[in-house]
Motif scaffolding. Sequence first.
Motif, PDB file in Angstrom:
ATOM      1  N   PRO A   1     -17.151  -9.680  16.872  1.00 38.61           N
ATOM      2  CA  PRO A   1     -17.578  -9.220  15.537  1.00 38.61           C
ATOM      3  C   PRO A   1     -19.090  -9.313  15.355  1.00 38.61           C
ATOM      4  O   PRO A   1     -19.592  -9.983  14.455  1.00 38.61           O
ATOM      5  CB  PRO A   1     -16.843 -10.181  14.599  1.00 38.61           C
ATOM      6  N   CYS A   2     -19.822  -8.619  16.235  1.00 36.45           N
ATOM      7  CA  CYS A   2     -21.280  -8.702  16.237  1.00 36.45           C
ATOM      8  C   CYS A   2     -21.888  -7.304  16.159  1.00 36.45           C
ATOM      9  O   CYS A   2     -21.335  -6.347  16.699  1.00 36.45           O
ATOM     10  CB  CYS A   2     -21.782  -9.396  17.503  1.00 36.45           C
ATOM     11  N   ILE A   3     -23.024  -7.209  15.499  1.00 34.03           N
ATOM     12  CA  ILE A   3     -23.769  -5.964  15.366  1.00 34.03           C
ATOM     13  C   ILE A   3     -25.143  -6.158  15.982  1.00 34.03           C
ATOM     14  O   ILE A   3     -25.824  -7.148  15.701  1.00 34.03           O
ATOM     15  CB  ILE A   3     -23.934  -5.547  13.893  1.00 34.03           C
ATOM     16  N   VAL A   4     -25.544  -5.215  16.840  1.00 35.85           N
ATOM     17  CA  VAL A   4     -26.862  -5.250  17.472  1.00 35.85           C
ATOM     18  C   VAL A   4     -27.768  -4.270  16.737  1.00 35.85           C
ATOM     19  O   VAL A   4     -27.430  -3.092  16.596  1.00 35.85           O
ATOM     20  CB  VAL A   4     -26.781  -4.882  18.963  1.00 35.85           C
ATOM     21  N   TYR A   5     -28.913  -4.769  16.273  1.00 33.87           N
ATOM     22  CA  TYR A   5     -29.848  -3.952  15.504  1.00 33.87           C
ATOM     23  C   TYR A   5     -31.107  -3.665  16.316  1.00 33.87           C
ATOM     24  O   TYR A   5     -31.597  -4.519  17.059  1.00 33.87           O
ATOM     25  CB  TYR A   5     -30.265  -4.665  14.219  1.00 33.87           C
ATOM     26  N   SER A   6     -31.665  -2.486  16.099  1.00 32.93           N
ATOM     27  CA  SER A   6     -32.920  -2.110  16.739  1.00 32.93           C
ATOM     28  C   SER A   6     -34.104  -2.646  15.940  1.00 32.93           C
ATOM     29  O   SER A   6     -33.949  -3.266  14.884  1.00 32.93           O
ATOM     30  CB  SER A   6     -33.020  -0.578  16.839  1.00 32.93           C
ATOM     31  N   SER A   7     -35.294  -2.328  16.416  1.00 34.16           N
ATOM     32  CA  SER A   7     -36.514  -2.800  15.766  1.00 34.16           C
ATOM     33  C   SER A   7     -36.807  -2.072  14.457  1.00 34.16           C
ATOM     34  O   SER A   7     -37.789  -2.395  13.779  1.00 34.16           O
ATOM     35  CB  SER A   7     -37.712  -2.617  16.710  1.00 34.16           C
ATOM     36  N   ASP A   8     -35.980  -1.117  14.071  1.00 29.70           N
ATOM     37  CA  ASP A   8     -36.186  -0.425  12.800  1.00 29.70           C
ATOM     38  C   ASP A   8     -35.629  -1.205  11.614  1.00 29.70           C
ATOM     39  O   ASP A   8     -35.888  -0.833  10.459  1.00 29.70           O
ATOM     40  CB  ASP A   8     -35.522   0.961  12.837  1.00 29.70           C
ATOM     41  N   VAL A   9     -34.882  -2.273  11.882  1.00 31.97           N
ATOM     42  CA  VAL A   9     -34.266  -3.032  10.795  1.00 31.97           C
ATOM     43  C   VAL A   9     -35.242  -4.088  10.283  1.00 31.97           C
ATOM     44  O   VAL A   9     -35.794  -4.877  11.048  1.00 31.97           O
ATOM     45  CB  VAL A   9     -32.948  -3.685  11.254  1.00 31.97           C
ATOM     46  N   HIS A  10     -35.428  -4.077   8.984  1.00 30.69           N
ATOM     47  CA  HIS A  10     -36.343  -4.993   8.310  1.00 30.69           C
ATOM     48  C   HIS A  10     -35.675  -6.360   8.163  1.00 30.69           C
ATOM     49  O   HIS A  10     -34.537  -6.451   7.718  1.00 30.69           O
ATOM     50  CB  HIS A  10     -36.640  -4.421   6.923  1.00 30.69           C
ATOM     51  N   LEU A  11     -36.381  -7.437   8.510  1.00 31.89           N
ATOM     52  CA  LEU A  11     -35.875  -8.792   8.344  1.00 31.89           C
ATOM     53  C   LEU A  11     -36.634  -9.496   7.226  1.00 31.89           C
ATOM     54  O   LEU A  11     -37.852  -9.339   7.091  1.00 31.89           O
ATOM     55  CB  LEU A  11     -36.057  -9.608   9.627  1.00 31.89           C
ATOM     56  N   GLN A  12     -35.926 -10.296   6.470  1.00 28.84           N
ATOM     57  CA  GLN A  12     -36.555 -11.125   5.444  1.00 28.84           C
ATOM     58  C   GLN A  12     -36.205 -12.586   5.695  1.00 28.84           C
ATOM     59  O   GLN A  12     -35.028 -12.924   5.875  1.00 28.84           O
ATOM     60  CB  GLN A  12     -36.092 -10.726   4.040  1.00 28.84           C
ATOM     61  N   VAL A  13     -37.231 -13.444   5.727  1.00 27.81           N
ATOM     62  CA  VAL A  13     -37.034 -14.890   5.833  1.00 27.81           C
ATOM     63  C   VAL A  13     -37.351 -15.463   4.457  1.00 27.81           C
ATOM     64  O   VAL A  13     -38.519 -15.652   4.094  1.00 27.81           O
ATOM     65  CB  VAL A  13     -37.939 -15.511   6.910  1.00 27.81           C
ATOM     66  N   LYS A  14     -36.329 -15.732   3.679  1.00 26.25           N
ATOM     67  CA  LYS A  14     -36.528 -16.113   2.284  1.00 26.25           C
ATOM     68  C   LYS A  14     -37.325 -17.398   2.136  1.00 26.25           C
ATOM     69  O   LYS A  14     -38.130 -17.542   1.207  1.00 26.25           O
ATOM     70  CB  LYS A  14     -35.175 -16.259   1.580  1.00 26.25           C
ATOM     71  N   THR A  15     -37.104 -18.364   3.014  1.00 31.23           N
ATOM     72  CA  THR A  15     -37.742 -19.670   2.850  1.00 31.23           C
ATOM     73  C   THR A  15     -39.255 -19.609   2.965  1.00 31.23           C
ATOM     74  O   THR A  15     -39.954 -20.423   2.378  1.00 31.23           O
ATOM     75  CB  THR A  15     -37.203 -20.668   3.895  1.00 31.23           C
ATOM     76  N   SER A  16     -39.769 -18.651   3.725  1.00 32.93           N
ATOM     77  CA  SER A  16     -41.215 -18.568   3.928  1.00 32.93           C
ATOM     78  C   SER A  16     -41.839 -17.333   3.288  1.00 32.93           C
ATOM     79  O   SER A  16     -43.060 -17.239   3.176  1.00 32.93           O
ATOM     80  CB  SER A  16     -41.532 -18.552   5.426  1.00 32.93           C
ATOM     81  N   GLY A  17     -41.011 -16.381   2.891  1.00 32.90           N
ATOM     82  CA  GLY A  17     -41.537 -15.140   2.326  1.00 32.90           C
ATOM     83  C   GLY A  17     -42.033 -14.167   3.373  1.00 32.90           C
ATOM     84  O   GLY A  17     -42.810 -13.262   3.063  1.00 32.90           O
ATOM     85  N   LEU A  18     -41.571 -14.329   4.618  1.00 31.38           N
ATOM     86  CA  LEU A  18     -41.949 -13.394   5.684  1.00 31.38           C
ATOM     87  C   LEU A  18     -41.046 -12.176   5.651  1.00 31.38           C
ATOM     88  O   LEU A  18     -39.823 -12.293   5.572  1.00 31.38           O
ATOM     89  CB  LEU A  18     -41.828 -14.079   7.048  1.00 31.38           C
ATOM     90  N   PHE A  19     -41.665 -11.000   5.734  1.00 32.00           N
ATOM     91  CA  PHE A  19     -40.956  -9.740   5.909  1.00 32.00           C
ATOM     92  C   PHE A  19     -41.475  -9.141   7.213  1.00 32.00           C
ATOM     93  O   PHE A  19     -42.683  -8.937   7.374  1.00 32.00           O
ATOM     94  CB  PHE A  19     -41.234  -8.786   4.748  1.00 32.00           C
ATOM     95  N   THR A  20     -40.583  -8.857   8.153  1.00 31.42           N
ATOM     96  CA  THR A  20     -41.037  -8.445   9.474  1.00 31.42           C
ATOM     97  C   THR A  20     -39.978  -7.613  10.163  1.00 31.42           C
ATOM     98  O   THR A  20     -38.934  -7.272   9.581  1.00 31.42           O
ATOM     99  CB  THR A  20     -41.399  -9.685  10.324  1.00 31.42           C
ATOM    100  N   TYR A  21     -40.233  -7.278  11.424  1.00 32.24           N
ATOM    101  CA  TYR A  21     -39.302  -6.546  12.278  1.00 32.24           C
ATOM    102  C   TYR A  21     -39.231  -7.271  13.611  1.00 32.24           C
ATOM    103  O   TYR A  21     -40.265  -7.630  14.170  1.00 32.24           O
ATOM    104  CB  TYR A  21     -39.779  -5.108  12.516  1.00 32.24           C
TER     105      TYR A  21
END
Length: 199
Positions: free
Chosen positions: A62-82
């Motif tokens: 039950p796993c999904i592999v994402y490419s580099s087009d998917v935006h990641l958010q790290v809530k604890t630090s406020g980082l938005f990245t790929y």
Amino acid sequence: MAQRYDERTYSLDEYLTLEERGPEKHEYFQGRIYAMSGSSPDQATITSNTGVALTFALKGQPCIVYSSDVHLQVKTSGLFTYADVSVVCGPPQYAPGRTNRMLLNPRLIVEVLSPSTESYDRGAKFRLYKGLESFRDYLLVDSREVYVQHYHKLDPVSWLEKTYTSLDESVRLENPGAAIALADLYAHIQFDPASLTLR
């Protein structure tokens, strides 16, 4: 980190507007926007290889592999990245966006290293990624030689590191159980001996 977009600070809304308007990718951290560097042909090939290898290795799970087009958010630090590649096992969680959604719970993150990003990916970016509660495995794949580092989270403060340097080896992921052959990660890559560095 990537190159500073400019010197002023930006609101999150301004950053999201910038991401929606153009093809370039940017990171956002503490009000600053950073332009992310493009990939070399070898980096792009390794990144594609890694996504394909993970997709086959995790087939039936039950796993999904994402490419580099998917935006990641790290809530604890406020980082938005790929990330170059990311994997979620179980239901994906997203932060609501405006025209896209930002992934919140990657279990595995892969970064393909280049001379310009290596220090950041190994250091500050890894520390920021650790703010993701779901984050359990980190793969750093060198683009200049056969050299893969696998960090696996043992507890809230400890990570186990394993290093792989042979095309005959495979990176093993414990949960979910899977193995990724280095020969698959580096398929079609011809290294330039002059690019190798002493470690």
